[in-house]
Design a protein around this motif. Sequence first.
Motif, short mmCIF file in Angstrom:
data_model
loop_
_atom_site.label_atom_id
_atom_site.label_comp_id
_atom_site.label_asym_id
_atom_site.label_seq_id
_atom_site.Cartn_x
_atom_site.Cartn_y
_atom_site.Cartn_z
N UNK A 141 0.81 -1.21 0.00
CA UNK A 141 0.00 0.00 0.00
C UNK A 141 0.85 1.26 0.00
N UNK A 142 2.16 1.12 0.25
CA UNK A 142 3.04 2.27 0.27
C UNK A 142 2.81 3.20 1.44
N UNK A 143 2.36 2.65 2.57
CA UNK A 143 2.04 3.46 3.75
C UNK A 143 3.20 3.42 4.74
N UNK A 144 3.65 4.56 5.20
CA UNK A 144 4.68 4.56 6.25
C UNK A 144 4.17 3.85 7.49
N UNK A 145 4.98 2.97 8.07
CA UNK A 145 4.56 2.21 9.25
C UNK A 145 5.70 2.16 10.25
N UNK A 146 5.41 2.53 11.47
CA UNK A 146 6.40 2.56 12.54
C UNK A 146 6.02 1.54 13.60
N UNK A 147 6.95 0.62 13.91
CA UNK A 147 6.75 -0.32 15.01
C UNK A 147 7.19 0.36 16.30
N UNK A 148 6.39 0.24 17.34
CA UNK A 148 6.75 0.85 18.62
C UNK A 148 6.62 -0.17 19.75
N UNK A 149 7.53 -0.07 20.72
CA UNK A 149 7.50 -0.79 21.98
C UNK A 149 7.77 -2.28 21.87
N UNK A 150 7.43 -2.88 20.76
CA UNK A 150 7.75 -4.29 20.50
C UNK A 150 7.95 -4.49 19.01
N UNK A 151 8.92 -5.27 18.65
CA UNK A 151 9.27 -5.47 17.26
C UNK A 151 8.81 -6.85 16.81
N UNK A 152 7.83 -6.86 15.89
CA UNK A 152 7.32 -8.12 15.37
C UNK A 152 7.90 -8.45 14.00
N UNK A 153 8.48 -7.46 13.33
CA UNK A 153 9.09 -7.68 12.02
C UNK A 153 10.51 -7.14 12.07
N UNK A 154 11.47 -7.99 11.77
CA UNK A 154 12.88 -7.63 11.88
C UNK A 154 13.36 -6.72 10.76
#
Length: 335
Positions: A141-154
């Motif tokens: 989708x080309x959407x910026x995505x920020x993981x916070x507090x826990x990382x599920x994707x390396x």
Amino acid sequence: MAKRPTIIDVARHAGLSKSTVSLVLQNSPLVKQETRKRVEQSMQALNYVYNRAAANLRGAEAGLIGLVINDLRNPFFAEFAASAQMAFAEHGFATVIANTDEDTAIQDQVIASMVEHGVSALIMSPAYGDDGAVFERIARAGIPALQVLRMANADTGRFPFASLDYEAGSIAAARHLVEIGAKDIAFVGGLPDRAVTHERMAGYRAVIAETGAEPFTLLGRPTRAFGRDAALKLSHDPRRLDAVLCFNDLVALGMLSGFAETGVAIGRDIALIGFDDIEECALAFPQLSSVHCDIGAFGRNAAATMLAWLETGERPPEKAFSPVTLTVRDSSGRR
């Protein structure tokens, strides 16, 4: 007939995110002039024509940020979501907040819905166990995505990660317990297969190794109920612990109740420290020492990071860790 260029084509040509291009097309004041110029040049190069009538039909979704939270019942995550939401509101963005309840199927469902409704960006405290499909949906989708507090994707190159320095907090808490004279210190709470458990336990293990003592861990769901049960169990254990560092405040507050039931005096018979420093720590009796994470400031900073990403197209660092401090109260302040 040649295929008409799309907003995604413009974004790729300009080297920006789809959301940034969308903000330019909406004449958002958040976009820097140099970024706007890059988009306009790409539109001209590709002969892209903005269909404003079609965009107006999607107007309700313009400037919408998705917040996907793993456990909104936990005051720690609730405060993060509220702080981020207020920061976005101050900049004219609306937010849609979803609680996944640690369920990857629900997470997939809510993110698919957010993508379909045209969110400009996503901030996720993700549920563990996703097979990667939901992150690929976000990437497509080309959407910026920020993981916070826990990382599920390396893959932090595509999905940057921001968190708190849990290991430093664990070190500070464990050293404080050693300094007040504790010799037999336990770490209680947290699921054994979670990265965040190992992060919060790492400092404890390092300090215990320095003292030459043996670590003692009692892991389980990070809830009040588990904390109470753990306190009841430890109260009747022949091993006489004199201090406990908990995975989070919910476990510690549960242990306060469990130890009270068995007549163990917190702060005198045993020292107790939580993790997160939610509001209830200062209201409990005795007041609970805790690793202070300033989750409100972290939420505002996460929002600011995402706003900068949308404004400039510049990605945040792949990994960023905010500092934490130890707040000492009655549960560990007197021996």
